[in-house]
Design a protein around this motif. Structure first.
Motif, mmCIF file in Angstrom:
data_model
loop_
_atom_site.group_PDB
_atom_site.id
_atom_site.type_symbol
_atom_site.label_atom_id
_atom_site.label_comp_id
_atom_site.label_asym_id
_atom_site.label_seq_id
_atom_site.Cartn_x
_atom_site.Cartn_y
_atom_site.Cartn_z
ATOM 1 N N ALA A 170 0.825 -1.216 0.000
ATOM 2 C CA ALA A 170 0.000 0.000 0.000
ATOM 3 C C ALA A 170 0.851 1.254 0.000
ATOM 4 O O ALA A 170 0.396 2.327 -0.434
ATOM 5 N N SER A 171 2.092 1.163 0.479
ATOM 6 C CA SER A 171 2.945 2.349 0.557
ATOM 7 C C SER A 171 3.248 2.936 -0.809
ATOM 8 O O SER A 171 3.573 4.123 -0.916
ATOM 9 N N LEU A 172 3.151 2.147 -1.862
ATOM 10 C CA LEU A 172 3.463 2.681 -3.188
ATOM 11 C C LEU A 172 2.391 3.649 -3.691
ATOM 12 O O LEU A 172 2.634 4.447 -4.606
ATOM 13 N N TRP A 173 1.181 3.599 -3.102
ATOM 14 C CA TRP A 173 0.104 4.486 -3.549
ATOM 15 C C TRP A 173 0.153 5.852 -2.876
ATOM 16 O O TRP A 173 -0.399 6.838 -3.405
ATOM 17 N N LEU A 174 0.785 5.963 -1.717
ATOM 18 C CA LEU A 174 0.683 7.182 -0.916
ATOM 19 C C LEU A 174 1.334 8.401 -1.574
ATOM 20 O O LEU A 174 0.757 9.497 -1.543
ATOM 21 N N LEU A 199 -7.011 5.741 -5.412
ATOM 22 C CA LEU A 199 -7.906 5.342 -4.318
ATOM 23 C C LEU A 199 -8.404 3.915 -4.510
ATOM 24 O O LEU A 199 -8.469 3.135 -3.550
ATOM 25 N N ALA A 200 -8.755 3.562 -5.743
ATOM 26 C CA ALA A 200 -9.190 2.185 -6.010
ATOM 27 C C ALA A 200 -8.054 1.209 -5.742
ATOM 28 O O ALA A 200 -8.258 0.140 -5.140
ATOM 29 N N GLY A 201 -6.843 1.573 -6.185
ATOM 30 C CA GLY A 201 -5.700 0.697 -5.948
ATOM 31 C C GLY A 201 -5.444 0.461 -4.475
ATOM 32 O O GLY A 201 -5.104 -0.649 -4.051
#
Length: 555
Positions: A170-174, A199-201
């Motif tokens: 999840a850290s890759l989306w932030l 957001l979907a990812g």
């Protein structure tokens, strides 16, 4: 590096053509990838790190890979959980990490999969940070921020003590969250669509992280609108939130609706509830206290360095006020939410309690941490000092508080053998169907037994994860008890007629009534209405996003 010309040749002093220089993007990627690789070097000698969630994730990956061989592309029922009784794990746990882990397991030996997973995710996180940082920082500074973010202390805590692979992913989306929030006013619909994908990812990667990301979205949009003194971005942010949730509805809607069918509140047991996991909280549990102290030390160190870096970088707010204030507020709020006085927020803000562990906000803090440290500490000496200090703190907690746990190749093989031999693995309490008691489920029991009455041996066809068939002869009405937990998504036919199942009052196993004579029983895990609705919403939202993208491109 700044003088590199991608795809061009230079001439040497004697007139001979020089070798083609390495493209800038490739060099940046190589630096980030090498930094991520350095983070997993200890595993080459010591084996796979077996943190808190290691077996949960590796068993999930193995299970999914096995179901792919059965032709089940998107698994829902974890058939091997609870030692073969099963659980609806893949309805509730987001798919991104277990799909990626299973895909790696199809091409690599299982003993290599965790390390490759970690390296790939850390590299991807560093790349997304570079994409964010390059918009406001010089290239060399952006590279440093990317490397620092990839191997920040909390990421290494996840790697070496927690094995929380989905949270790490999840850290890759932030960084992309902040990037597209700050582009909303300038790029409008385009940034809104990109933000909806982020957001979907996140929803499809890790549910606690998705909760944090949505609260972060509200905060960041509020800061941006205040600094610009313009509410224009608010409708775009709301649209992105709705589109992102709609795109992920095929997972989110069933996970939300079917919570009534499982013991989901077990996810908030004493050990993992917010009130038990603020910084330096102690319980009558030595293992909990040891790890909480470990993560608290790391958190306090990061918060202190972050505060110092904010003060040192305060002059940069004149150049990029929206960027600087967004980082300052995001990091500060994330830090405060780890402290006990915020308990009232955890109790009453919607769904915040399902983040469970307040120090998980380090995931968000570290975006601000990497960037503010880069902006505030411009000299390489100070940056090296910070890096050495963080590495030293990790070594201290490693040696003084809690050394990591390790699994050798033989341990991984034992897990794979248990899967291939249908022995299964330990399940998760919060995904247990209501009425089931895992303490009464006995491993290695027959696939089916007669609860009462006289029956003749059953002919069992090959069973798959989502469909089972058998034929059994009974001399009188009987109840057949299966090595399978009952769940509303199971549909049963006896002699081609729908049958009503019952649930064993003690164990939660499925019980099927049969009549005298030969009975052919078919069991299938069917698509429930909530899954159908979720698929329809996701498909409709995906089509809407495509139409909006095409319409905006024509403009």
């Amino acid at each position: 590096m700044s003088g590199m010309l991608s795809g061009e040749e230079r001439s040497s002093s004697d007139g001979a053509p020089a070798a083609k220089p390495v493209p800038d993007a490739a060099l940046v990627f190589a630096i980030i990838a090498a930094t991520a690789f350095a983070a997993i070097v200890p595993t080459f000698r010591l084996g796979n790190v077996s943190g808190h969630d290691f077996e949960f994730h590796l068993n999930s990956w193995m299970e999914v890979a096995g179901q792919w061989q059965q032709g089940i592309i998107y698994p829902r029922w974890a058939a091997m959980a609870h030692y073969g009784y099963g659980e609806p794990r893949f309805i509730f746990y987001p798919p991104a990490s277990w799909m990626f882990g299973a895909a790696l397991g199809k091409v690599l030996p299982w003993k290599l999969v965790p390390g490759v997973f970690i390296w790939a995710v850390l590299t991807a996180a560093g790349c997304t940070m570079f994409a964010l940082a390059r918009n406001w920082l010089p290239r060399q500074d952006a590279v440093f921020a990317a490397a620092l973010y990839a191997v920040n202390p909390y990421h290494l805590v996840i790697v070496y003590w927690r094995s929380a692979f989905a949270e790490l992913m999840a850290s890759l989306w932030l960084p992309l969250l902040l990037l597209f929030v700050l582009r909303l006013e300038k790029d409008g619909h385009k940034a809104m669509l990109c933000l909806s994908l982020v957001l979907a990812g996140t929803w499809l990667t890790n549910a606690p992280a998705a909760v944090m990301v949505n609260y972060s979205l509200v905060l960041l949009v509020g800061v941006a609108a205040t600094v610009r003194r313009s509410p224009r971005i608010l409708p775009y942010a709301a649209g992105a939130c709705a589109l992102g949730l709609g795109l992920a509805a095929f997972y989110v809607l069933p996970a939300a609706y079917e919570q009534r069918w499982v013991n989901i509140n077990e996810a908030l047991s004493l050990i993992v509830r917010p009130s038990s996991n603020f910084l330096f909280t102690r319980l009558p549990d030595p293992d909990h206290n040891r790890f909480n102290l470990l993560v608290s030390v790391i958190a306090v160190l990061e918060i202190a360095i972050f505060a110092l870096a904010v003060w040192l970088s305060r002059r940069r707010r004149r150049d990029h006020p929206e960027f600087w204030w967004s980082l300052t507020w995001w990091g500060s709020v994330a830090a405060l939410l780890m402290l006990p006085f915020t308990l009232v927020l955890w109790q009453y803000l919607p769904q915040l309690r399902f983040v469970q562990l307040p120090w998980r906000w380090l995931l968000c803090l570290n975006v601000a941490f990497a960037l503010v440290v880069t902006m505030g500490m411009r000299g390489w000496r100070s940056r090296c000092a910070v890096s050495v200090l963080m590495l030293a703190s990790l070594l201290v907690v490693w040696n003084r508080l809690q050394p990591p746990w390790w699994d050798k190749a033989a341990d991984i093989k034992e897990m794979a053998d248990a899967m291939s031999e249908d022995q299964g693995y330990e399940g998760v309490d919060e995904y247990l169907p209501r009425g089931a008691d895992p303490s009464l489920l006995k491993p290695k029991t027959p696939l089916l037994t007669a609860d009462e009455g006289t029956t003749h041996p059953a002919l069992v066809d090959p069973w798959s994860a989502e469909s089972r068939e058998f034929t059994i002869a009974a001399e009188q009405p009987s109840q057949i008890v299966l090595r399978l937990l009952n769940y509303p998504a199971w549909r049963v036919e006896v002699n081609d007629r729908p049958a009503t199942t019952e649930t064993h009052p003690d164990t939660g196993q499925m019980m099927i009534p049969v009549e005298p004579g030969t009975n052919k029983v078919k069991i299938a895990f069917v698509r429930t209405r909530d899954r159908t609705a979720g698929d329809a919403v996701s498909a409709g939202t995906g089509l809407l996003i495509i139409l909006l993208a095409v319409w905006k491109k024509r403009d």
